[in-house]
Design a protein around this motif. Structure first.
Motif, short mmCIF file in Angstrom:
data_model
loop_
_atom_site.label_atom_id
_atom_site.label_comp_id
_atom_site.label_asym_id
_atom_site.label_seq_id
_atom_site.Cartn_x
_atom_site.Cartn_y
_atom_site.Cartn_z
N SER A 1 -45.61 -37.44 -21.86
CA SER A 1 -46.43 -37.66 -20.66
C SER A 1 -45.66 -37.12 -19.46
O SER A 1 -45.23 -37.86 -18.58
CB SER A 1 -46.75 -39.15 -20.47
OG SER A 1 -45.54 -39.92 -20.38
N SER B 1 -51.07 -41.90 -17.87
CA SER B 1 -52.36 -42.04 -17.20
C SER B 1 -53.16 -43.17 -17.84
O SER B 1 -53.33 -43.20 -19.07
CB SER B 1 -53.14 -40.73 -17.29
OG SER B 1 -54.50 -40.92 -16.99
N LYS B 2 -53.70 -44.06 -17.04
CA LYS B 2 -54.53 -45.14 -17.56
C LYS B 2 -55.77 -44.59 -18.24
O LYS B 2 -56.20 -45.07 -19.29
CB LYS B 2 -54.92 -46.08 -16.42
CG LYS B 2 -55.87 -47.20 -16.82
CD LYS B 2 -56.21 -48.08 -15.63
CE LYS B 2 -57.22 -49.16 -15.99
NZ LYS B 2 -57.55 -50.02 -14.81
N GLU B 3 -56.37 -43.55 -17.64
CA GLU B 3 -57.60 -42.99 -18.17
C GLU B 3 -57.37 -42.25 -19.48
O GLU B 3 -58.22 -42.31 -20.39
CB GLU B 3 -58.23 -42.02 -17.15
CG GLU B 3 -58.78 -42.68 -15.89
CD GLU B 3 -57.69 -43.20 -14.95
OE1 GLU B 3 -57.98 -44.14 -14.18
OE2 GLU B 3 -56.56 -42.68 -15.01
#
Length: 246
Positions: free
Chosen positions: A145, A150-152
Motif C-alpha cells: 500500500s 485506503s478504507k475504500e
C-alpha cells in the motif's frame, strides 16, 4: 551485594536476531519473567508459527513447537488437551494471527481453549517484506500500500481484542503496549495474569501487545516508539476487554 536484575531462566543463552529497536525482545523477556515467577517453566510448552516470531523456539528454555502459518492456536489446542496440566502458549504476529490464522484464533477463543496467546501487533508484516497487514492503519504506507492504506480499497484495520472479547469462551483479554517503561511494566502484569488464569483452568486468555517495527516503518527506534504512541494508541486503545473475574 544483592542481585536485583538478572536474565530470566526461561530465556536461552542465545543472541536475538531481531532488528534494532524491535520490541519483540522486550516481550520475550516479559513472557520469560512471568513463567519464572509462576514456577511453571518445567511444564511450559510454547508454539511459534511463521513470521518474525518463528525463531522463538531458539530463545525460550522450554519445549517449543513450530506451527504452519496461522495454525498455532490449533496446535496449542491439541497440546493442551493431551497435557491439560501444562502451561501452553502461542506467540504470534498480527499478519499470522489476524490474517491467515483468523479462523484458528476465533474458534480457539470461542471454544474457550485453556491456552494463552501472546499476540504481537506492529501493524505490518515484518519478516516477509513489510506488506500491509490486517492491522495496518488507514493511511499507513507499506510495500503493498505505497500510497497508504485506503478504507475504500483495503477496508478498515481489524481490532482483534475487541472482536474476540464478544465471544463467550475467553476468560481474559487485554491490550498492552511496549512503547515506554510504564507500559512495559503493565504488560508484564497482564501476561502473568493471563498465565495464572490459564493454570487455574478459567479458559482462553490473550494479551495483545502493541509493538514497533522500525525497519519496515522506515523510522529510527526512537521515532518508532513515538509513532506507536501517536498513531497506534488512538486506533488500538489499551485496556482490559474481558475479565470473567472482574
Amino acid at each position: 551485594m544483592a542481585i536485583v536484575f538478572e536474565k530470566p531462566k526461561m530465556l536461552a543463552e542465545k543472541q536475538l536476531h531481531y532488528c534494532p529497536g524491535c520490541t519483540h525482545g522486550i516481550l520475550h523477556r516479559l513472557v520469560a519473567e512471568a513463567i519464572d515467577e509462576l514456577g511453571v517453566g518445567e511444564k511450559t510448552i510454547g508454539v511459534a508459527p511463521v513470521g518474525c516470531a518463528v525463531f522463538a523456539y531458539d530463545y525460550f528454555n522450554c519445549d517449543m513447537l513450530q506451527a504452519a502459518h496461522g495454525r498455532a492456536p490449533a496446535v496449542a489446542t491439541g497440546v493442551k488437551r493431551v497435557h491439560p496440566n501444562n502451561c501452553v502458549f502461542t506467540y504470534q504476529g498480527d499478519g499470522d494471527l489476524a490474517s491467515i490464522g483468523a479462523a484458528e484464533i476465533v474458534h480457539a477463543a470461542t471454544r474457550g481453549e485453556k491456552i494463552t496467546v501472546i499476540f504481537v501487533n506492529n501493524a505490518i508484516y515484518g519478516m516477509t517484506g513489510g506488506q500491509m497487514a490486517p492491522t495496518t492503519l488507514i493511511g499507513q504506507k507499506s510495500t503493498t500500500s505505497p500510497l497508504g492504506r485506503s478504507k475504500e480499497v483495503n477496508g478498515n484495520p481489524i481490532r482483534m481484542s475487541e472482536m474476540l472479547s464478544t465471544l463467550d469462551g475467553p476468560a481474559y483479554i487485554e491490550r498492552v503496549s511496549l512503547h515506554d517503561v510504564k507500559n512495559v511494566m503493565n504488560a508484564k502484569k497482564a501476561i502473568k495474569k493471563a498465565f495464572e488464569y490459564q493454570m487455574a483452568g478459567k479458559g482462553f486468555t490473550m494479551i495483545e501487545a502493541l509493538s514497533t517495527c522500525p525497519t519496515n516503518w522506515g523510522l529510527t527506534p526512537v521515532e518508532a516508539l513515538k509513532w506507536l504512541e501517536n498513531n497506534m494508541l488512538p486506533q488500538y486503545p489499551l485496556g482490559v476487554f474481558k475479565d470473567i473475574d472482574a
